[in-house]
Design an enzyme around this catalytic site. Structure first.
Site, mmCIF file in Angstrom:
data_model
loop_
_atom_site.group_PDB
_atom_site.id
_atom_site.type_symbol
_atom_site.label_atom_id
_atom_site.label_comp_id
_atom_site.label_asym_id
_atom_site.label_seq_id
_atom_site.Cartn_x
_atom_site.Cartn_y
_atom_site.Cartn_z
ATOM 1 N N GLU A 84 -31.468 6.495 23.138
ATOM 2 C CA GLU A 84 -31.466 6.721 24.584
ATOM 3 C C GLU A 84 -31.832 8.163 24.914
ATOM 4 O OE1 GLU A 84 -28.692 4.583 26.841
ATOM 5 O OE2 GLU A 84 -28.212 6.253 28.183
ATOM 6 N N ARG A 122 -35.736 18.163 33.006
ATOM 7 C CA ARG A 122 -35.793 18.809 34.312
ATOM 8 C C ARG A 122 -37.120 19.495 34.589
ATOM 9 N NH1 ARG A 122 -31.125 22.921 35.334
ATOM 10 N NH2 ARG A 122 -31.427 22.958 33.086
ATOM 11 N N GLY A 176 -25.376 2.006 39.503
ATOM 12 C CA GLY A 176 -25.543 3.450 39.656
ATOM 13 C C GLY A 176 -24.316 4.096 40.257
ATOM 14 N N ASP A 177 -24.360 5.414 40.323
ATOM 15 C CA ASP A 177 -23.216 6.189 40.822
ATOM 16 C C ASP A 177 -23.321 6.426 42.306
ATOM 17 O OD1 ASP A 177 -22.284 6.502 38.219
ATOM 18 O OD2 ASP A 177 -23.731 8.121 37.924
ATOM 19 N N ALA A 228 -25.104 -4.675 40.607
ATOM 20 C CA ALA A 228 -26.244 -4.862 39.701
ATOM 21 C C ALA A 228 -26.729 -6.315 39.754
ATOM 22 C CB ALA A 228 -25.849 -4.473 38.277
ATOM 23 N N HIS A 250 -13.748 -1.369 33.989
ATOM 24 C CA HIS A 250 -14.847 -1.222 34.919
ATOM 25 C C HIS A 250 -15.964 -0.338 34.344
ATOM 26 C CE1 HIS A 250 -16.912 0.563 38.396
ATOM 27 N NE2 HIS A 250 -16.702 -0.628 38.932
ATOM 28 N N ARG A 301 -32.007 15.099 21.780
ATOM 29 C CA ARG A 301 -32.100 15.911 20.562
ATOM 30 C C ARG A 301 -32.416 14.992 19.400
ATOM 31 N NH1 ARG A 301 -30.044 20.858 21.126
ATOM 32 N NH2 ARG A 301 -29.576 21.271 23.313
ATOM 33 N N ASN A 340 -57.532 20.851 18.888
ATOM 34 C CA ASN A 340 -56.630 20.339 17.862
ATOM 35 C C ASN A 340 -55.214 20.820 18.141
ATOM 36 O OD1 ASN A 340 -58.640 19.325 15.569
ATOM 37 N ND2 ASN A 340 -59.417 21.289 16.326
ATOM 38 N N ASN A 388 -63.787 18.690 14.253
ATOM 39 C CA ASN A 388 -63.383 17.356 13.773
ATOM 40 C C ASN A 388 -64.164 17.066 12.498
ATOM 41 O OD1 ASN A 388 -62.301 14.783 13.616
ATOM 42 N ND2 ASN A 388 -63.068 14.096 15.607
#
Lengths: 612, 612
Positions: free
Chosen positions: B58, B63, B153-154, B170, B196, B277, B408, B435
């Site tokens: 995930e 930003r 969603g929030d 949902a 929940h 990461r 390249n 190339n």
């Protein structure tokens, strides 16, 4: 100038070493040439412009089905010399627009679709209604016959009779074709340098004559009311009973006349009335150096002259020795190569039970076939012997060479001869081979035996072997094949369609391909698992239709073949490791080794080998 | 049983060594899989059935634009490990449905279309109108995003507010998607084992933290109100100031926990919140042996996960180092491979002047680039030195290694290293290579450097060289090339589009191909003369956009590059004789030999050589 400017339209580019203004521009990308570049008159124009002399050949429709088979084989022989086109005369008395194998329409269609010849079909208008003619034209279009020679034709009797609901002049016919079919057809008309046109079918009368040697010449002269110069008469009179001498003199004389014509600079090409014969015409063309036979093939198989099929670039290997049958069974396909086996898993192969199909592929008499394939069969072994004799090329016990098999019209191909020893060995043991090719690794495209395609390329093949064999052998073969894993692709099927294979996702396998300068890869032959299921119907049927039917119903000979037909399997094997030594002979060796060991011992080692 | 019965429908056949009931049946012929076989839930089902554990990853939208570039490079790195899918969270505050490079939609589209990853896009319904949501869904479909995770969603503030013209659950969103888009989308929903659902975006908050080492862990614990077991606290307290130790402990601990889960037999796959990461996640996956990195490539280039592009099987070689640019410029093409360069001679390449295009291909800062490519250029020779340094991999006078060039993105490919010496030599002399590939003759498909495709195959290449060089060199090169005739295909063009080539009929040339067991030939890379004219626009533009623009307007440095851009030629050369030694180095040698002899003598021999 060093470079050529490119227009803002990026498609317009120019080749550096091509000074002519046509060619590489605009439509260069598409694999189908422009609508007109392919037309006969364009081809003529280009040859006239370049000074490259051409020749063309005229044939008439034969009277008998046997004659049709001979003529098609003549087309094949004469196609290799490179005629610019052939033409087929319209024979009003021979039901010329029908589906008969002897009709003008069928002969012309065969020349285009099966033999790859640019073909001009004569069509006459006298004694026919407008509707009849329109029907003929629709049929010609359907068969992709694009070139017509529009003629008035001969009156039925001695006198000309005005046609009420038809046309009286070739010009009317031309107008009709244009109005009904727009520019679809390329239309030629006859123009005679002197006087009124003669009938276009005078050679039709000629074929009733024994058109050979001195007597033929006398008849021709009598018929045509031509004056033969005295100097010629003086030469031929003394040799009139020597057919060979007469023929040679004719060839000499014709060659000299043609040379004068060509050297005049006024004659861009020569048209030969072949009278459906090949020897003299071919000899004259060779002496004139107009016979452009090229040992190299464009592809391993003959490209059809049907415009729809010209982009066809791949065929299943199974029909390699029965290409006419393949063309026939796929004639309704819309697209090549995208529709090459249909777009789905159900390619719509044409039906098999067709007289014409078998007929096309057998031009020996029943007597000859029986001498080759055995007047009486004793057991399976008699069959093995026929296959073996075909491979070795040696005479059988009748003193007859086996020059064809139901699956092979022609004697062994040159490249197959490369594997003659191995083939002989396995056929003796009941591996009845009907198709095979050696592996080839980067041989030059100009190689006289396996080469094809443009110069400077390299050709490749995967080893291929296709054969009938007994269920007993198959049982052992399947165990042996486990050992070869993905190296060998196999497909095994019986007449009922029971089928076993290790095809990856039922995908076709490339078995012949070439790499050429400045081109994409060409991959003309594949082993296609789906087409194989259609081929097997044909391959099994040939046992019965072409072989068993030679014998009396219920005879032991017929029963032997029927048993093979009912119980044998058809197998194809591909060795994927083309750079290495062909392993397919090893597979067969392993089969017989394992079979022998299973018969002679029951040791654990044999048990182990025997487990699937 | 030895054989499997075949139904009367010949398309239905069974593979002998495949006992599963799906797979080779029916649709086996078509290269596009059935409508459902490719769906995410089908892939999951098959993995669950076979017991083959998966992992998934995930990510959240970054930003900044720089963050987007880094994330895309992370996608590329993590794609090689074989995740079943990745998912991209929906970030309501980040304009998630927009065309911005940081939007959830753009990131997910990049993952699918450019990085070949099966991707699941989160989408939330709170605080949005029905129309807004419908618009997002249309866009997702247009971008071929087929998998959605439908979430509520929030709430924007602390409290939940009922949406008037929208959805509150949902479940409502799912109903809406189905009613508007039928079965187009595969829809996932969140189901929490206890209580929940939490918001799906809590990692969104986390990214504001310095998510590293012990402090990160503490913050995470604090935020999630989780209880950390005492035994863990006891271990990490003493090492809390040693970041590396903390990270290693985390990896150990996570690996152990994952093992327990997998060994329980209850867990078919693991989903990792990567926090964008890669190090820890990759390490854990490697220890779990879930990281399935395969040194072999399916094709020489990455296959797109866009369903429309999955059948794409050939690309021009020119974009080999700029594949994202190629995908971008061809994204509107309808069909692959038949429409691979368009069906006509005018392929509709996307426009070049696009910020996103250049942006995607440059993830160094201006300062770094100047250190690599020269803070001040003195003459053409300064440029030669940059190219040479890129080839050698040695530090330049700034003590900096040149790890990329405008053409390249990455350091020299392994296979290019095979020709390092020759490349260094020619770049020093002003043959500025961008190339190249060596020739390869039947190397195993498992070869670690040049191999690709399924096992048991053989791969091939024609030698290829592409470079910029001066008009003076071109003048001599053209004379030299005459000698090589059809062995070498060439195409030479300047920025104005003035173009010279010996392409046969403007056809593409295969330069990389493979022969595999049980398959047709695969030909993934070509030199296509028409595409080359589009590529040259891009190749010339990169001089200015990526290099000249680093310098002040009107500066001598900028002028040197501008002169090269205006007067140099871009050249590509193909050596068609792939089984022999690569002759392209000889071509370049000949060029400089002839140039030298023309300068130093005027003898008849030189005159002769000099004539085109």
């Amino acid at each position: 100038m060093m470079v050529n400017e490119v227009q803002s339209n990026k498609g317009r580019m120019f080749k550096s070493d091509d000074s002519s203004s046509d060619g590489s521009q605009g439509s260069s990308r598409s694999s189908t040439p422009g609508p007109d570049a392919d037309r006969l008159q364009e081809k003529m124009r280009r040859r006239i412009e370049s000074g490259d002399k051409w020749f063309s050949l005229e044939f008439f429709p034969p009277r008998t089905a046997g004659g049709a088979v001979n003529l098609i084989s003549r087309f094949d022989h004469m196609a290799v010399g490179g005629p610019l086109f052939i033409d087929v005369t319209w024979h009003p008395a021979g039901d010329p627009g029908s589906d008969k194998e002897t009709s003008s329409m069928t002969i012309a269609s065969t020349a285009v679709n099966y033999c790859g010849l640019e073909t001009l079909l004569h069509i006459t208008c006298c004694n026919q209604t407008k509707d009849q003619i329109t029907q003929h034209l629709h049929k010609a279009r359907h068969l992709r016959l694009k070139n017509l020679l529009a003629l008035r034709g001969d009156p039925m009797g001695d006198e000309w009779k005005t046609e009420e609901d038809g046309f009286n002049y070739a010009g009317d016919l031309v107008k009709h074709i244009r109005s009904e079919f727009n520019d679809y057809f390329t239309i030629c008309v006859a123009g005679y340098p002197t006087g009124h046109p003669e009938c276009d079918c005078y050679e039709e009368d000629l074929r009733h004559l024994k058109a050979k040697g001195y007597h033929s010449l006398r008849q021709l002269v009598k018929l045509s009311k031509l004056q033969v110069p005295q100097e010629i008469k003086d030469i031929i009179d003394p040799i009139k009973d020597n057919d060979a001498a007469i023929r040679n003199y004719g060839i000499d004389l014709a060659t000299d006349m043609c040379k004068v014509l060509l050297e005049s600079g006024l004659v861009p090409g020569l048209h030969f009335y072949t009278l459906n014969r090949e020897v003299a015409t071919v000899e004259i063309l060779k002496r004139l150096r107009l016979w452009t036979e090229d040992p190299r093939r464009a592809l391993p198989w003959t490209i059809s002259a049907n415009p729809k099929r010209k982009v066809e670039d791949v065929r299943p290997i199974f029909w390699a020795s029965r290409q006419k049958s393949y063309i026939y069974r796929t004639q309704d396909w819309d697209e090549f190569p995208n529709g090459r086996w249909g777009n789905s898993s159900s390619p719509a192969f044409g039906e098999l039970n067709d007289y014409y199909l078998f007929y096309l592929n057998n031009n020996c008499s029943k007597e000859e076939l029986l001498k080759m394939w055995g007047e009486e069969l004793v057991d399976e072994k008699s069959i093995f012997d026929v296959f073996t004799a075909y491979i070795t090329g040696q005479s059988n016990s009748n003193g007859k060479k086996v020059t064809c098999l139901p699956w092979n019209d022609e004697p062994l191909a040159l490249e197959t001869s490369l594997m003659k020893e191995e083939l002989e060995k396995v056929n003796r043991m009941g591996i009845l081979t009907i198709n095979s090719q050696p592996n080839i690794n980067a041989r030059p495209s100009t190689d006289p035996i396996v080469g094809w395609g443009p110069e400077g390329g390299f050709v490749f093949q995967k080893a291929y072997l296709e054969f009938f064999t007994s269920a007993e052998n198959i049982f052992t073969l399947l165990k042996v094949l486990k050992k070869y894993k993905t190296r060998v692709n196999y497909q095994i099927v019986n007449v009922k369609g029971e089928n076993i294979n290790n095809a990856f996702d039922m995908q076709p396998i490339a078995v012949t391909w070439g790499i050429f300068p400045g081109r994409e890869i060409i991959q003309p032959t594949v082993v296609d698992p789906i087409s194989f299921m259609y081929w097997k119907d044909e391959a099994f049927a040939l046992w019965i239709e072409q072989w068993a039917k030679l014998y009396p119903t219920g005879s032991p000979s017929q029963q032997i073949i029927q048993d093979i037909h009912d119980h044998y399997y058809l197998v194809n094997l591909v060795d994927n490791d083309f750079p290495f030594e062909n392993c397919l002979w090893q597979v067969i060796d392993d089969l017989f080794m394992l079979k022998a060991s299973e018969k002679t011992c029951g040791s654990p080692v044999c048990e182990l080998l025997a487990k699937p």
